[in-house]
Design an enzyme around this catalytic site. Structure first.
Site, PDB file in Angstrom:
ATOM      1  N   ALA A  39       0.840  -1.200   0.000  1.00 34.13           N
ATOM      2  CA  ALA A  39       0.000   0.000   0.000  1.00 34.13           C
ATOM      3  C   ALA A  39       0.871   1.246   0.000  1.00 34.13           C
ATOM      4  CB  ALA A  39      -0.924   0.018   1.219  1.00 34.13           C
TER       5      ALA A  39
ATOM      6  N   THR B 114       1.387   4.308   2.026  1.00 35.51           N
ATOM      7  CA  THR B 114       1.032   4.635   3.409  1.00 35.51           C
ATOM      8  C   THR B 114       1.565   5.981   3.885  1.00 35.51           C
ATOM      9  OG1 THR B 114       2.961   3.404   4.203  1.00 35.51           O
ATOM     10  CG2 THR B 114       0.869   2.202   4.052  1.00 35.51           C
TER      11      THR B 114
ATOM     12  N   TYR C 188      -5.972  -5.357   3.109  1.00 32.37           N
ATOM     13  CA  TYR C 188      -5.972  -4.621   4.380  1.00 32.37           C
ATOM     14  C   TYR C 188      -6.335  -3.155   4.154  1.00 32.37           C
ATOM     15  CZ  TYR C 188      -3.716  -8.835   5.962  1.00 32.37           C
ATOM     16  OH  TYR C 188      -3.456 -10.153   6.235  1.00 32.37           O
TER      17      TYR C 188
ATOM     18  N   THR D 244      -8.074   0.519   6.542  1.00 28.69           N
ATOM     19  CA  THR D 244      -7.703   1.409   7.637  1.00 28.69           C
ATOM     20  C   THR D 244      -8.896   2.115   8.265  1.00 28.69           C
ATOM     21  OG1 THR D 244      -6.475   3.471   8.100  1.00 28.69           O
ATOM     22  CG2 THR D 244      -7.308   3.188   5.889  1.00 28.69           C
ATOM     23  N   ASP D 245      -8.724   2.550   9.490  1.00 24.99           N
ATOM     24  CA  ASP D 245      -9.728   3.376  10.167  1.00 24.99           C
ATOM     25  C   ASP D 245      -9.873   4.738   9.497  1.00 24.99           C
ATOM     26  OD1 ASP D 245      -8.066   5.517  12.198  1.00 24.99           O
ATOM     27  OD2 ASP D 245      -6.956   3.788  11.475  1.00 24.99           O
TER      28      ASP D 245
ATOM     29  N   TYR E 227      -5.337   9.818   1.609  1.00 28.29           N
ATOM     30  CA  TYR E 227      -5.005   8.433   1.927  1.00 28.29           C
ATOM     31  C   TYR E 227      -6.269   7.636   2.260  1.00 28.29           C
ATOM     32  CZ  TYR E 227      -3.503   4.469   4.779  1.00 28.29           C
ATOM     33  OH  TYR E 227      -3.351   3.212   5.309  1.00 28.29           O
TER      34      TYR E 227
END
Length: 298
Positions: free
Chosen positions: A59, A61, A98, A100-101, A124
């Protein structure tokens, strides 16, 4: 079983390389071998390997840099997962991805569930949400794990930054109005392997496709997290200049960053528990384990 692991050199990818090895033959090209933002190369690699399982830990990030590089973030976080999902569908393979919050705005007063409406507040988060949607739109068998505040002892993250700064400075100012649950990369990798094992051997007829929140239990602020790190590291013999009481709380608005961070990063893991029986440990357990390991290396 043949497994294609992407992102092997990241903090999660390193741990997945370890846990997935018990499930089959892991093919794990590095970034120099395969850039997943290149659709043609990605499709060719998948077809060449012909895996039964694709695990995507790759990813973009760099949260703040993404504000200036939205195209790069979108290519890796939004477009690439859709390519992986479409190729997995053709092969009849399962995809693990995967997220993310950061897909949420952080304004809720409670932990977010998988049914809550996303509302990302930065590039993001928007790119990761688009990636989730591209995976779901492709169909097939997939697992999307949303996590937050990931850490490990072998990568740059909030924990490593706080420990480095505490070794250099007598005092620190850390935001106190961002709340979440620090979650270790090795725990995420262990849970991933456990769930995949169950799906392969115990639930062969159940797809169980969907989004699941995967974080440690409990909650803490960034400021209290930093104090915990410093207190435990000092007790374990690490030489630090800053003491826990020298970590001063500040507010997010007083510490402007290019990308807006959610103040509430808490994710409910009820679905993970009810579907797979996963009981997540308190965040402090794995943070403490990481610190014990770091202390043993000094």
């Amino acid at each position: 079983m043949k497994i294609l692991l992407l992102g092997k050199d990241g903090q999660l990818g390193r741990q997945l390389h370890r846990t997935l090895a018990v499930l089959g033959d892991v093919v794990a090209p590095g970034r120099q071998e395969l850039d997943i933002s290149c659709q043609t190369a990605t499709r060719a690699k998948i077809r060449d390997v012909s895996p039964q399982l694709i695990v995507n830990a790759a990813a973009y990030t760099a949260v703040d840099r993404a504000e200036k590089e939205p195209g790069v973030a979108h290519s890796m976080n939004a477009v690439a997962p859709g390519v992986l999902a479409s190729e997995a569908l053709v092969l009849g393979a399962r995809l693990v991805h995967y997220s993310t919050d950061y897909v949420f705005d952080g304004e809720s007063s409670r932990p977010y569930t998988e049914e809550d409406s996303p509302n990302p507040q930065n590039v993001y988060g928007a790119s990761k949400l688009a990636g989730e949607r591209s995976v779901m739109a492709a169909g097939g068998q997939f697992l999307i794990f949303r996590t937050s505040w990931m850490f490990s002892g072998q990568a740059n993250n909030f924990a490593s930054t706080m420990l480095r700064l505490a070794g250099e400075q007598d005092s620190l100012s850390v935001v106190a109005d961002q709340i979440g649950a620090p979650t270790s990369a090795d725990f995420i990798a262990d849970v991933t392997a456990r769930i995949l094992t169950e799906l392969l051997h115990c639930r062969a007829d159940e797809a169980c496709s969907g989004i699941y929140h995967l974080t440690a239990s409990g909650e803490t602020s960034r400021c209290d997290y930093a104090r915990f790190l410093i207190e435990r590291a000092t007790a374990l013999g690490l030489s630090l200049k800053c003491r826990p009481e020298d970590v001063a709380p500040t507010m997010t608005d007083d510490f402007p960053m290019p990308a807006r961070r959610p103040k509430n990063s808490r994710l409910s893991t009820s679905k993970l528990r009810s579907t797979f029986g996963i009981i997540t440990p308190h965040w402090s357990e794995h943070v403490d384990r990481m610190l014990v390991t770091l202390a043993g290396q000094t």
